[in-house]
Design a protein around this motif. Structure first.
Motif, short mmCIF file in Angstrom:
data_model
loop_
_atom_site.label_atom_id
_atom_site.label_comp_id
_atom_site.label_asym_id
_atom_site.label_seq_id
_atom_site.Cartn_x
_atom_site.Cartn_y
_atom_site.Cartn_z
N LEU A 159 0.83 -1.21 0.00
CA LEU A 159 0.00 0.00 0.00
C LEU A 159 0.86 1.26 0.00
CD1 LEU A 159 -2.98 0.85 0.10
CD2 LEU A 159 -2.83 0.80 2.60
N ASN A 160 2.00 1.18 0.64
CA ASN A 160 2.94 2.31 0.69
C ASN A 160 3.23 2.87 -0.69
OD1 ASN A 160 5.94 3.11 0.30
ND2 ASN A 160 5.63 3.47 2.49
N ILE A 202 2.41 6.17 -7.10
CA ILE A 202 1.34 6.30 -8.09
C ILE A 202 0.50 7.56 -7.83
CG2 ILE A 202 -0.71 5.21 -9.09
CD1 ILE A 202 0.49 2.51 -8.47
N LEU A 203 -0.03 7.68 -6.62
CA LEU A 203 -0.86 8.84 -6.30
C LEU A 203 -0.04 10.09 -5.98
CD1 LEU A 203 -3.56 7.12 -4.06
CD2 LEU A 203 -3.93 8.13 -6.32
N ASP A 204 1.20 9.89 -5.54
CA ASP A 204 2.07 11.00 -5.13
C ASP A 204 1.45 11.83 -4.00
OD1 ASP A 204 4.13 10.41 -6.91
OD2 ASP A 204 3.23 11.56 -8.52
N TYR A 205 0.76 11.15 -3.09
CA TYR A 205 0.20 11.82 -1.92
C TYR A 205 1.20 11.86 -0.77
CZ TYR A 205 -4.51 11.82 -3.96
OH TYR A 205 -5.61 12.05 -4.76
N ALA A 206 2.32 11.18 -0.92
CA ALA A 206 3.35 11.15 0.11
C ALA A 206 4.70 10.94 -0.54
CB ALA A 206 3.06 10.04 1.12
N VAL A 215 3.32 8.32 4.75
CA VAL A 215 2.30 7.31 4.47
C VAL A 215 1.66 6.84 5.78
CG1 VAL A 215 1.84 5.00 3.57
CG2 VAL A 215 3.38 6.53 2.33
N ARG A 216 2.49 6.57 6.78
CA ARG A 216 1.97 6.13 8.08
C ARG A 216 1.03 7.17 8.68
NH1 ARG A 216 7.37 4.18 8.78
NH2 ARG A 216 7.91 6.03 10.01
N TYR A 220 1.45 -0.53 -12.98
CA TYR A 220 0.25 -0.39 -12.15
C TYR A 220 -0.36 0.99 -12.35
CZ TYR A 220 1.04 -4.68 -9.45
OH TYR A 220 1.18 -5.99 -9.06
N ILE A 221 -1.68 1.00 -12.49
CA ILE A 221 -2.41 2.26 -12.61
C ILE A 221 -3.67 2.19 -11.74
CG2 ILE A 221 -1.59 2.78 -14.95
CD1 ILE A 221 -4.32 1.78 -15.99
#
Length: 232
Positions: free
Chosen positions: A41-42, A48-52, A58-59, A106-107
């Motif tokens: 998930l990390n 991919i999402l570049d949210y972290a 991530v944690r 992966y997408i």
């Protein structure tokens, strides 16, 4: 004792990592998908999402319990996610379905909230139980018990994630659309033209028409899909 990390160079080739810039990469924890068919998930958030940017970030995202995989809250950054899994981000009101595209990457495909409640699951084998019931063993580790066995290995069932019940059955047969989950043509979507069953030592094969191109590959790579998942 389970290993915590992988050498980046030994990680699956379709993981979104910079192999030449990092020595180690986080290893998925044991779960519903084998190592070669999942990613932790990390990496969804960092690659991919570049949210972290870091595992620490991530944690922090996972800490509040607002990240869902197949409708269940997940706080473990090592949790393995695989093709067709649903990822929900409650704080952003976002839902995604995970795929591998024709470039073997992966997408995440955005889906609606209603779509996120139903999941396509491929039947990989089945087992007869007592009293004539049948247990369907699914691609993502789920099991469903049915009274009437009208299902075959290779078919797809649509599961209501809230109660783990089958809402529809998609047979693997001529004329249906399939998504290829492995082999040279991974990520392609097409209509089944012909199915050649196993003969002697030859494995079962399937022929599909994808964008007016004929493709022949192993039957085991085919994942029957419905209209909602045609555009991968």
């Amino acid at each position: 004792m389970a290993k915590r990390h992988l050498f980046a160079l030994n990680a699956p080739v379709n993981w979104p990592i910079k192999r030449k810039e990092q020595k180690w990469v986080i290893r998925p924890s044991p779960g519903p998908h084998p190592l070669k068919r999942c990613l932790p998930l990390n990496l969804l958030f960092t690659g991919i999402l570049d949210y972290a940017r870091t595992s620490r970030e991530v944690r922090k995202i996972l800490h509040d319990g607002e990240i869902f995989v197949d409708g269940r809250s997940v706080k473990n950054q090592k949790f393995p996610v695989g093709v067709m899994d649903h990822i929900g981000i409650k704080s952003k009101n976002e839902n995604f379905r995970l795929f591998i595209n024709s470039k073997n990457k992966y997408i995440l495909k955005p889906i609606s909230k209603d779509e996120s409640k139903l999941k396509l699951c491929k039947i990989i084998n089945k087992k007869t139980l007592k009293k004539g019931t049948t247990q369907l063993n699914l691609y993502d580790g789920k099991n469903v018990i049915v009274d009437k066995d009208s299902y075959k290995t290779g078919d797809t069932v649509v599961i209501d994630l809230e109660n783990n019940k089958i809402v529809s059955h998609l047979k693997l047969e001529k004329g249906v659309y399939v998504y290829l989950m492995g082999g040279k043509y991974i990520g392609n979507v097409g209509r089944v033209e012909k199915i050649t069953e196993r003969k002697n030592l030859q494995p079962a094969k399937i022929s599909i028409n994808s964008d007016n191109k004929n493709i022949e590959t192993l039957k085991e790579y085919a994942f029957v899909i419905n209209q909602d998942t045609l555009k991968v």
